[in-house]
Write a protein that holds these residues in place. Structure first.
Motif, mmCIF file in Angstrom:
data_model
loop_
_atom_site.group_PDB
_atom_site.id
_atom_site.type_symbol
_atom_site.label_atom_id
_atom_site.label_comp_id
_atom_site.label_asym_id
_atom_site.label_seq_id
_atom_site.Cartn_x
_atom_site.Cartn_y
_atom_site.Cartn_z
ATOM 1 N N LEU A 91 -14.545 -29.941 -2.430
ATOM 2 C CA LEU A 91 -13.437 -29.187 -2.741
ATOM 3 C C LEU A 91 -11.887 -29.625 -3.343
ATOM 4 O O LEU A 91 -11.429 -29.031 -3.822
ATOM 5 N N TYR A 92 -12.084 -30.939 -2.732
ATOM 6 C CA TYR A 92 -10.656 -31.562 -3.483
ATOM 7 C C TYR A 92 -10.822 -31.719 -4.922
ATOM 8 O O TYR A 92 -9.902 -31.388 -5.471
ATOM 9 N N THR A 93 -11.728 -32.255 -5.460
ATOM 10 C CA THR A 93 -11.843 -32.407 -6.960
ATOM 11 C C THR A 93 -11.949 -30.783 -7.859
ATOM 12 O O THR A 93 -11.212 -30.600 -8.819
ATOM 13 N N TRP A 94 -12.400 -30.097 -6.892
ATOM 14 C CA TRP A 94 -12.703 -28.628 -7.543
ATOM 15 C C TRP A 94 -11.286 -28.021 -7.808
ATOM 16 O O TRP A 94 -11.083 -27.559 -9.102
ATOM 17 N N ILE A 95 -10.620 -27.983 -6.670
ATOM 18 C CA ILE A 95 -9.299 -27.307 -6.529
ATOM 19 C C ILE A 95 -8.339 -28.006 -7.387
ATOM 20 O O ILE A 95 -7.553 -27.516 -8.253
ATOM 21 N N TRP A 96 -8.244 -29.423 -7.574
ATOM 22 C CA TRP A 96 -7.039 -30.334 -8.198
ATOM 23 C C TRP A 96 -7.524 -30.165 -9.722
ATOM 24 O O TRP A 96 -6.516 -30.560 -10.315
ATOM 25 N N ARG A 97 -8.758 -30.210 -9.886
ATOM 26 C CA ARG A 97 -8.990 -30.336 -11.552
ATOM 27 C C ARG A 97 -8.989 -28.844 -11.931
ATOM 28 O O ARG A 97 -8.888 -28.740 -13.397
#
Length: 213
Positions: free
Chosen positions: A53-59
């Motif tokens: 979720l972190y990488t999906w949202i921030w990328r």
């Protein structure tokens, strides 16, 4: 030329702020990215989901929007941050997400036989990652990491959007004050010089730590 010398001190003050943001962000990004990448590769399921979720949202969202959200929206939730702190958090989380995926791919590219060899030598997982896997991963992902680092410096220009007196905003304020576009040309040249220096530094690093397979 006299005019350039007159405005240069103010523009260089902005450059110092840009460099300060850049250096602090880079120092914080690398540990975050390494730990997050390891978590995505071998962490428990719940941690992998959180990191996904972190990488999906921030990328998947623009850095500028993230910066606005952290600086302007969080106060509505009772979280008030200084412009400098908001910028550091936004840059670390944004670039860290990209770097996490770069390092994750690097870790997964290491031959599985090396894990087995390390286990045969009596190494535990932490020792295997620290002594064998991570050093090789860093060499493999160095070109992509260097490119990301150069882009990060240029992205520091976005902090002008929250009224921080970085290099770009300093030049813009002088343009507004003097009704001359010369400060923009000066800022253009400075960005080009700093980026060129970074390119040379990272090219040397790539050459030094390159691997041949």
């Amino acid at each position: 030329m006299d005019y350039v010398l007159t405005i240069l001190p103010d523009i260089l003050k902005g450059l110092l702020l840009s460099l300060e943001i850049y250096i602090i962000a880079v120092v914080l990004i690398l540990p975050l990215a390494v730990l997050a990448a390891i978590g995505k590769v071998s962490g428990p399921v719940f941690l992998k989901k959180i990191l996904f979720l972190y990488t999906w949202i921030w990328r998947g969202t623009p850095l500028l929007l993230q910066l606005f959200f952290i600086y302007y929206a969080l106060p509505y939730l009772g979280i008030v941050l200084s412009p400098f702190t908001a910028v550091i958090i936004a840059f670390v989380l944004n670039v860290g997400a990209y770097e996490t995926e770069i390092i994750r791919a690097g870790i997964e590219s290491i031959d599985k036989g090396q894990y087995e060899a390390a286990k045969a030598l009596g190494m535990n997982y932490v020792q295997t990652m620290r002594r064998i896997i991570i050093p090789q991963t860093i060499r493999r992902v160095l070109p992509a990491t260097c490119s990301e680092a150069i882009l990060t410096f240029k992205d520091t220009a976005l902090v002008a959007a929250i009224a921080m007196s970085d290099l770009l905003r300093s030049a813009k304020e002088i343009v507004t004050r003097d009704f001359k576009i010369t400060p923009f040309f000066v800022a253009f040249i400075i960005y080009l010089i700093i980026s060129s220096i970074l390119v040379q530094i990272f090219a040397r690093l790539e050459k030094r730590f390159s691997i041949y397979e």
